[in-house]
Design a protein around this motif. Structure first.
Motif, PDB file in Angstrom:
ATOM      1  N   GLU A   2     -34.164 -59.771  -0.482  1.00 64.64           N
ATOM      2  CA  GLU A   2     -33.429 -60.481   0.567  1.00 64.64           C
ATOM      3  C   GLU A   2     -34.079 -60.242   1.925  1.00 64.64           C
ATOM      4  N   LYS A   4     -33.996 -60.377   6.101  1.00 65.68           N
ATOM      5  CA  LYS A   4     -32.981 -60.166   7.138  1.00 65.68           C
ATOM      6  C   LYS A   4     -32.584 -61.475   7.793  1.00 65.68           C
ATOM      7  N   THR A   5     -33.401 -62.502   7.658  1.00 67.30           N
ATOM      8  CA  THR A   5     -33.090 -63.788   8.267  1.00 67.30           C
ATOM      9  C   THR A   5     -32.360 -64.717   7.313  1.00 67.30           C
ATOM     10  N   PRO A   7     -29.468 -66.352   5.728  1.00 67.90           N
ATOM     11  CA  PRO A   7     -28.045 -66.427   6.060  1.00 67.90           C
ATOM     12  C   PRO A   7     -27.183 -66.098   4.845  1.00 67.90           C
ATOM     13  N   LEU A   8     -26.195 -65.272   5.044  1.00 68.62           N
ATOM     14  CA  LEU A   8     -25.280 -64.882   3.979  1.00 68.62           C
ATOM     15  C   LEU A   8     -23.930 -65.543   4.205  1.00 68.62           C
ATOM     16  N   ASP A  10     -20.906 -64.671   3.447  1.00 70.52           N
ATOM     17  CA  ASP A  10     -19.843 -63.803   3.960  1.00 70.52           C
ATOM     18  C   ASP A  10     -20.009 -63.441   5.433  1.00 70.52           C
ATOM     19  N   ASN A  11     -21.164 -63.718   6.006  1.00 70.86           N
ATOM     20  CA  ASN A  11     -21.391 -63.448   7.429  1.00 70.86           C
ATOM     21  C   ASN A  11     -21.117 -64.663   8.315  1.00 70.86           C
ATOM     22  N   GLN A  12     -20.720 -65.765   7.705  1.00 69.96           N
ATOM     23  CA  GLN A  12     -20.559 -67.013   8.444  1.00 69.96           C
ATOM     24  C   GLN A  12     -19.129 -67.192   8.954  1.00 69.96           C
ATOM     25  N   LEU A  13     -18.975 -67.292  10.266  1.00 69.41           N
ATOM     26  CA  LEU A  13     -17.681 -67.578  10.868  1.00 69.41           C
ATOM     27  C   LEU A  13     -17.149 -68.911  10.347  1.00 69.41           C
ATOM     28  N   ALA A  16     -15.455 -68.492   7.063  1.00 67.27           N
ATOM     29  CA  ALA A  16     -14.157 -67.812   7.193  1.00 67.27           C
ATOM     30  C   ALA A  16     -13.096 -68.798   7.681  1.00 67.27           C
TER      31      ALA A  16
END
Length: 146
Positions: A2, A4-5, A7-8, A10-13, A16
């Motif tokens: 994976e 670091k760039t 996009p995951l 679960d990290n996306q506003l 959510a």
């Protein structure tokens, strides 16, 4: 491996917000079934219960919807006998939407919905009020940038 760039999800506003919206709509769908209303129809009714006799454009501005989206909703509400649409006496280009007696009476049946949603959320009312304010601020900032 994976990056670091990468996009995951679960990290996306946005996810959510989207998934919370789906969960909220599921709660409302169950509660609104008793009234035979969809969630967007319920929103229109809320606008009219707050202030009857408003134009389609006023409803659209209040709900952030365009007339192409609103017109079918209003037609279904009119067919259900909950609202009436008529050309404005002041400006023929404007269509005024008013509650019928049945539409006004439905407000009594809908009164308990908000409390039921608060119960389903199982959060302190102050937390929900703060979240609502934050979402309104976010919406305002995003709308200003678009």
């Amino acid at each position: 491996m994976e990056s670091k760039t990468t996009p995951l999800l679960d990290n996306q506003l946005c996810f959510a917000l989207y998934s919370t919206g789906l969960a909220m709509n599921k709660v409302y769908r169950k509660l609104l079934r008793k009234l035979d209303l969809t969630y967007p129809q319920y929103l229109v009714m809320l606008v009219l219960w707050e202030r009857d006799g408003v134009t389609v454009s006023d409803i659209g501005a209040r709900l952030f919807l365009d007339s192409a989206t609103l017109t079918p909703l209003l037609k279904r509400l009119e067919t259900a006998g909950l609202v009436a649409r008529a050309r404005s006496n002041l400006d023929e280009r404007q269509v005024v939407v008013s509650l019928t007696d049945a539409g006004r009476a439905m407000a009594r049946d809908a009164a308990a919905i908000q409390e039921q949603v608060l119960c389903a959320a199982a959060c302190p009312p102050d937390d929900l009020a703060a979240l609502k304010r934050q979402l309104e601020q976010l919406r305002g900032k995003l709308a200003a940038d678009s």
